[in-house]
Design a protein around this motif. Structure first.
Motif, PDB file in Angstrom:
ATOM      1  N   GLU A 171       0.827  -1.204   0.000  1.00 60.97           N
ATOM      2  CA  GLU A 171       0.000   0.000   0.000  1.00 60.97           C
ATOM      3  C   GLU A 171       0.862   1.255   0.000  1.00 60.97           C
ATOM      4  OE1 GLU A 171      -3.173   0.334  -0.471  1.00 60.97           O
ATOM      5  OE2 GLU A 171      -3.740  -1.766  -0.348  1.00 60.97           O
ATOM      6  N   ALA A 172       1.928   1.241   0.804  1.00 62.85           N
ATOM      7  CA  ALA A 172       2.809   2.404   0.874  1.00 62.85           C
ATOM      8  C   ALA A 172       4.220   1.951   1.230  1.00 62.85           C
ATOM      9  CB  ALA A 172       2.305   3.394   1.925  1.00 62.85           C
ATOM     10  N   ALA A 173       5.180   2.626   0.625  1.00 55.77           N
ATOM     11  CA  ALA A 173       6.592   2.388   0.943  1.00 55.77           C
ATOM     12  C   ALA A 173       7.114   3.624   1.661  1.00 55.77           C
ATOM     13  CB  ALA A 173       7.384   2.141  -0.331  1.00 55.77           C
ATOM     14  N   HIS A 174       7.869   3.431   2.709  1.00 57.39           N
ATOM     15  CA  HIS A 174       8.371   4.544   3.502  1.00 57.39           C
ATOM     16  C   HIS A 174       9.680   5.103   2.956  1.00 57.39           C
ATOM     17  CE1 HIS A 174       5.358   4.052   6.741  1.00 57.39           C
ATOM     18  NE2 HIS A 174       5.371   2.806   6.319  1.00 57.39           N
ATOM     19  N   GLU A 175      10.373   4.318   2.143  1.00 58.43           N
ATOM     20  CA  GLU A 175      11.628   4.770   1.562  1.00 58.43           C
ATOM     21  C   GLU A 175      11.412   5.160   0.105  1.00 58.43           C
ATOM     22  OE1 GLU A 175      14.825   2.021   2.265  1.00 58.43           O
ATOM     23  OE2 GLU A 175      14.097   1.598   4.285  1.00 58.43           O
ATOM     24  N   LYS A 176      12.037   6.239  -0.291  1.00 62.81           N
ATOM     25  CA  LYS A 176      11.864   6.786  -1.635  1.00 62.81           C
ATOM     26  C   LYS A 176      12.165   5.767  -2.740  1.00 62.81           C
ATOM     27  CE  LYS A 176      13.126  10.891  -4.285  1.00 62.81           C
ATOM     28  NZ  LYS A 176      13.951  12.101  -4.290  1.00 62.81           N
ATOM     29  N   GLY A 177      13.213   4.988  -2.565  1.00 61.40           N
ATOM     30  CA  GLY A 177      13.619   4.012  -3.566  1.00 61.40           C
ATOM     31  C   GLY A 177      12.687   2.813  -3.696  1.00 61.40           C
ATOM     32  N   GLN A 178      11.725   2.695  -2.794  1.00 63.72           N
ATOM     33  CA  GLN A 178      10.793   1.563  -2.806  1.00 63.72           C
ATOM     34  C   GLN A 178       9.385   1.945  -3.275  1.00 63.72           C
ATOM     35  OE1 GLN A 178      11.855  -1.646  -2.063  1.00 63.72           O
ATOM     36  NE2 GLN A 178      13.832  -0.615  -2.106  1.00 63.72           N
ATOM     37  N   LYS A 179       9.197   3.190  -3.662  1.00 60.19           N
ATOM     38  CA  LYS A 179       7.870   3.680  -4.056  1.00 60.19           C
ATOM     39  C   LYS A 179       7.280   2.932  -5.245  1.00 60.19           C
ATOM     40  CE  LYS A 179       7.259   7.113  -1.122  1.00 60.19           C
ATOM     41  NZ  LYS A 179       6.152   7.123  -0.177  1.00 60.19           N
ATOM     42  N   TYR A 180       8.128   2.343  -6.100  1.00 61.32           N
ATOM     43  CA  TYR A 180       7.636   1.620  -7.280  1.00 61.32           C
ATOM     44  C   TYR A 180       6.770   0.417  -6.909  1.00 61.32           C
ATOM     45  CZ  TYR A 180      10.980  -2.222  -6.661  1.00 61.32           C
ATOM     46  OH  TYR A 180      11.672  -3.300  -6.184  1.00 61.32           O
ATOM     47  N   LYS A 181       6.867  -0.050  -5.665  1.00 61.33           N
ATOM     48  CA  LYS A 181       6.098  -1.205  -5.210  1.00 61.33           C
ATOM     49  C   LYS A 181       4.654  -0.859  -4.831  1.00 61.33           C
ATOM     50  CE  LYS A 181      10.135  -3.504  -3.264  1.00 61.33           C
ATOM     51  NZ  LYS A 181      10.766  -3.944  -1.998  1.00 61.33           N
ATOM     52  N   GLU A 182       4.382   0.403  -4.601  1.00 62.56           N
ATOM     53  CA  GLU A 182       3.052   0.798  -4.138  1.00 62.56           C
ATOM     54  C   GLU A 182       1.979   0.377  -5.135  1.00 62.56           C
ATOM     55  OE1 GLU A 182       4.291   4.587  -1.348  1.00 62.56           O
ATOM     56  OE2 GLU A 182       3.381   4.985  -3.296  1.00 62.56           O
ATOM     57  N   GLY A 183       0.943  -0.269  -4.605  1.00 55.95           N
ATOM     58  CA  GLY A 183      -0.160  -0.740  -5.433  1.00 55.95           C
ATOM     59  C   GLY A 183       0.102  -2.071  -6.114  1.00 55.95           C
ATOM     60  N   LYS A 184       1.283  -2.639  -5.910  1.00 58.41           N
ATOM     61  CA  LYS A 184       1.644  -3.921  -6.527  1.00 58.41           C
ATOM     62  C   LYS A 184       1.375  -5.062  -5.540  1.00 58.41           C
ATOM     63  CE  LYS A 184       3.760  -1.898 -10.133  1.00 58.41           C
ATOM     64  NZ  LYS A 184       3.436  -0.517  -9.951  1.00 58.41           N
ATOM     65  N   PHE A 185       1.381  -6.275  -6.086  1.00 61.37           N
ATOM     66  CA  PHE A 185       1.055  -7.465  -5.304  1.00 61.37           C
ATOM     67  C   PHE A 185       2.207  -8.457  -5.323  1.00 61.37           C
ATOM     68  CE2 PHE A 185      -2.818  -5.634  -6.833  1.00 61.37           C
ATOM     69  CZ  PHE A 185      -3.709  -5.750  -5.779  1.00 61.37           C
ATOM     70  N   VAL A 186       2.419  -9.118  -4.194  1.00 65.64           N
ATOM     71  CA  VAL A 186       3.388 -10.201  -4.106  1.00 65.64           C
ATOM     72  C   VAL A 186       2.605 -11.483  -3.841  1.00 65.64           C
ATOM     73  CG1 VAL A 186       5.271 -11.188  -2.759  1.00 65.64           C
ATOM     74  CG2 VAL A 186       5.272  -8.744  -3.303  1.00 65.64           C
ATOM     75  N   LEU A 187       2.840 -12.487  -4.685  1.00 68.25           N
ATOM     76  CA  LEU A 187       2.271 -13.815  -4.462  1.00 68.25           C
ATOM     77  C   LEU A 187       3.416 -14.750  -4.094  1.00 68.25           C
ATOM     78  CD1 LEU A 187      -0.295 -14.139  -7.407  1.00 68.25           C
ATOM     79  CD2 LEU A 187      -0.696 -13.389  -5.052  1.00 68.25           C
ATOM     80  N   GLU A 188       3.236 -15.476  -3.004  1.00 66.11           N
ATOM     81  CA  GLU A 188       4.274 -16.366  -2.518  1.00 66.11           C
ATOM     82  C   GLU A 188       4.304 -17.631  -3.365  1.00 66.11           C
ATOM     83  OE1 GLU A 188       4.665 -16.542   1.845  1.00 66.11           O
ATOM     84  OE2 GLU A 188       2.916 -15.225   1.832  1.00 66.11           O
ATOM     85  N   ARG A 189       5.500 -18.009  -3.801  1.00 60.79           N
ATOM     86  CA  ARG A 189       5.656 -19.116  -4.744  1.00 60.79           C
ATOM     87  C   ARG A 189       5.119 -20.430  -4.197  1.00 60.79           C
ATOM     88  NH1 ARG A 189       4.500 -21.103  -8.643  1.00 60.79           N
ATOM     89  NH2 ARG A 189       5.825 -22.374  -9.929  1.00 60.79           N
ATOM     90  N   ASP A 190       5.227 -20.669  -2.900  1.00 60.75           N
ATOM     91  CA  ASP A 190       4.721 -21.931  -2.357  1.00 60.75           C
ATOM     92  C   ASP A 190       3.201 -21.928  -2.187  1.00 60.75           C
ATOM     93  OD1 ASP A 190       4.526 -20.274  -0.099  1.00 60.75           O
ATOM     94  OD2 ASP A 190       5.125 -21.872   1.277  1.00 60.75           O
ATOM     95  N   ARG A 191       2.559 -20.800  -2.486  1.00 60.61           N
ATOM     96  CA  ARG A 191       1.102 -20.681  -2.373  1.00 60.61           C
ATOM     97  C   ARG A 191       0.395 -20.660  -3.733  1.00 60.61           C
ATOM     98  NH1 ARG A 191      -0.996 -20.831   2.827  1.00 60.61           N
ATOM     99  NH2 ARG A 191       0.785 -20.679   4.199  1.00 60.61           N
ATOM    100  N   ILE A 192       1.180 -20.649  -4.816  1.00 68.28           N
ATOM    101  CA  ILE A 192       0.599 -20.593  -6.154  1.00 68.28           C
ATOM    102  C   ILE A 192       1.196 -21.696  -7.026  1.00 68.28           C
ATOM    103  CG2 ILE A 192       0.086 -18.128  -6.071  1.00 68.28           C
ATOM    104  CD1 ILE A 192       2.601 -17.637  -7.759  1.00 68.28           C
ATOM    105  N   VAL A 193       0.490 -22.025  -8.083  1.00 65.73           N
ATOM    106  CA  VAL A 193       0.994 -22.958  -9.084  1.00 65.73           C
ATOM    107  C   VAL A 193       0.865 -22.310 -10.446  1.00 65.73           C
ATOM    108  CG1 VAL A 193       0.553 -25.077  -7.798  1.00 65.73           C
ATOM    109  CG2 VAL A 193      -1.224 -24.148  -9.270  1.00 65.73           C
TER     110      VAL A 193
END
Length: 127
Positions: free
Chosen positions: A84-106
Protein backbone atom coordinates in the motif's frame (compact mmCIF):
# COMPACT_ATOMS: atom_id res chain seq x y z
CA UNK A 1 -23.17 -15.70 2.78
CA UNK A 2 -23.59 -15.48 -0.96
CA UNK A 3 -22.20 -16.93 -4.07
CA UNK A 4 -18.55 -16.44 -4.82
CA UNK A 5 -17.94 -15.22 -8.34
CA UNK A 6 -14.47 -15.58 -9.79
CA UNK A 7 -12.90 -14.28 -12.95
CA UNK A 8 -11.34 -16.77 -15.36
CA UNK A 9 -8.10 -15.40 -16.75
CA UNK A 10 -6.78 -16.07 -20.25
CA UNK A 11 -3.28 -17.02 -21.29
CA UNK A 12 -0.56 -18.32 -19.04
CA UNK A 13 -1.90 -18.06 -15.51
CA UNK A 14 -0.91 -18.53 -11.90
CA UNK A 15 -3.47 -20.27 -9.65
CA UNK A 16 -4.05 -20.79 -5.96
CA UNK A 17 -2.20 -23.96 -4.95
CA UNK A 18 -5.08 -25.02 -2.69
CA UNK A 19 -8.13 -24.64 -4.93
CA UNK A 20 -6.78 -23.74 -8.41
CA UNK A 21 -8.61 -20.41 -8.58
CA UNK A 22 -7.01 -18.12 -11.16
CA UNK A 23 -4.99 -15.36 -9.48
CA UNK A 24 -2.73 -13.69 -12.04
CA UNK A 25 -1.56 -13.74 -15.65
CA UNK A 26 2.10 -14.05 -16.59
CA UNK A 27 1.89 -10.78 -18.55
CA UNK A 28 1.43 -8.94 -15.22
CA UNK A 29 4.55 -10.51 -13.68
CA UNK A 30 7.14 -7.84 -12.86
CA UNK A 31 9.79 -9.77 -10.92
CA UNK A 32 10.59 -13.29 -9.71
CA UNK A 33 13.32 -12.12 -7.34
CA UNK A 34 11.22 -11.35 -4.26
CA UNK A 35 11.33 -13.27 -0.99
CA UNK A 36 8.94 -13.96 1.86
CA UNK A 37 9.17 -15.80 5.17
CA UNK A 38 8.32 -19.01 3.31
CA UNK A 39 10.75 -18.56 0.42
CA UNK A 40 10.50 -17.21 -3.11
CA UNK A 41 7.79 -14.78 -4.17
CA UNK A 42 6.71 -13.00 -7.36
CA UNK A 43 5.79 -9.32 -7.82
CA UNK A 44 2.73 -8.61 -10.02
CA UNK A 45 1.15 -5.43 -11.37
CA UNK A 46 -2.31 -6.81 -10.68
CA UNK A 47 -4.06 -9.94 -9.44
CA UNK A 48 -7.63 -11.23 -9.52
CA UNK A 49 -9.94 -13.25 -7.30
CA UNK A 50 -8.46 -12.07 -4.02
CA UNK A 51 -9.66 -10.31 -0.91
CA UNK A 52 -7.47 -7.80 0.88
CA UNK A 53 -6.92 -7.87 4.63
CA UNK A 54 -6.27 -5.08 7.11
CA UNK A 55 -3.42 -2.64 6.62
CA UNK A 56 -0.37 -3.05 8.83
CA UNK A 57 3.14 -1.69 9.12
CA UNK A 58 5.63 -4.44 8.35
CA UNK A 59 9.42 -4.48 8.31
CA UNK A 60 10.47 -6.34 5.18
CA UNK A 61 13.92 -7.01 3.75
CA UNK A 62 13.72 -3.77 1.77
CA UNK A 63 12.57 -1.62 4.71
CA UNK A 64 9.35 -0.52 6.37
CA UNK A 65 6.16 -0.79 4.29
CA UNK A 66 2.43 -0.48 4.79
CA UNK A 67 1.02 -3.76 3.48
CA UNK A 68 -2.15 -5.83 3.53
CA UNK A 69 -2.28 -9.60 3.29
CA UNK A 70 -4.17 -10.96 0.28
CA UNK A 71 -6.31 -14.08 0.39
CA UNK A 72 -7.76 -16.34 -2.30
CA UNK A 73 -11.41 -15.30 -2.51
CA UNK A 74 -12.54 -18.89 -3.05
CA UNK A 75 -10.74 -20.93 -0.37
CA UNK A 76 -9.56 -18.11 1.95
CA UNK A 77 -5.90 -19.16 2.05
CA UNK A 78 -3.35 -16.38 2.37
CA UNK A 79 -1.46 -16.15 -0.94
CA UNK A 80 0.68 -13.03 -0.45
CA UNK A 81 0.39 -9.31 0.23
CA UNK A 82 -0.26 -5.95 -1.37
CA UNK A 83 2.09 -3.01 -1.00
CA UNK A 84 0.00 0.00 0.00
CA UNK A 85 2.81 2.40 0.87
CA UNK A 86 6.59 2.39 0.94
CA UNK A 87 8.37 4.54 3.50
CA UNK A 88 11.63 4.77 1.56
CA UNK A 89 11.86 6.79 -1.64
CA UNK A 90 13.62 4.01 -3.57
CA UNK A 91 10.79 1.56 -2.81
CA UNK A 92 7.87 3.68 -4.06
CA UNK A 93 7.64 1.62 -7.28
CA UNK A 94 6.10 -1.21 -5.21
CA UNK A 95 3.05 0.80 -4.14
CA UNK A 96 -0.16 -0.74 -5.43
CA UNK A 97 1.64 -3.92 -6.53
CA UNK A 98 1.05 -7.46 -5.30
CA UNK A 99 3.39 -10.20 -4.11
CA UNK A 100 2.27 -13.82 -4.46
CA UNK A 101 4.27 -16.37 -2.52
CA UNK A 102 5.66 -19.12 -4.74
CA UNK A 103 4.72 -21.93 -2.36
CA UNK A 104 1.10 -20.68 -2.37
CA UNK A 105 0.60 -20.59 -6.15
CA UNK A 106 0.99 -22.96 -9.08
CA UNK A 107 1.74 -22.21 -12.69
CA UNK A 108 -1.50 -23.02 -14.51
CA UNK A 109 0.44 -23.64 -17.70
CA UNK A 110 2.42 -26.47 -16.13
CA UNK A 111 -0.32 -27.98 -14.00
CA UNK A 112 -3.46 -27.71 -16.11
CA UNK A 113 -2.25 -27.65 -19.67
CA UNK A 114 0.50 -30.26 -19.55
CA UNK A 115 0.74 -32.40 -22.65
CA UNK A 116 2.64 -35.68 -22.49
CA UNK A 117 5.10 -35.53 -25.39
CA UNK A 118 6.88 -38.81 -24.70
CA UNK A 119 6.95 -41.19 -27.63
CA UNK A 120 4.73 -44.18 -27.24
CA UNK A 121 4.28 -47.28 -29.30
CA UNK A 122 1.72 -47.58 -32.04
CA UNK A 123 -1.30 -49.89 -31.99
CA UNK A 124 0.72 -52.33 -34.09
CA UNK A 125 3.18 -52.74 -31.19
CA UNK A 126 0.37 -54.23 -29.07
CA UNK A 127 -0.13 -57.18 -31.43
Amino acid sequence: MGRIFTVELDGRIYCCRFCRTHLAVADDLISRSFHSNRGKAYLFNSVANISVGALEERMLLSGMHTVADVFCCFCGQIVGWKYEAAHEKGQKYKEGKFVLERDRIVDGFESEFYIDTRLSGSDADDI
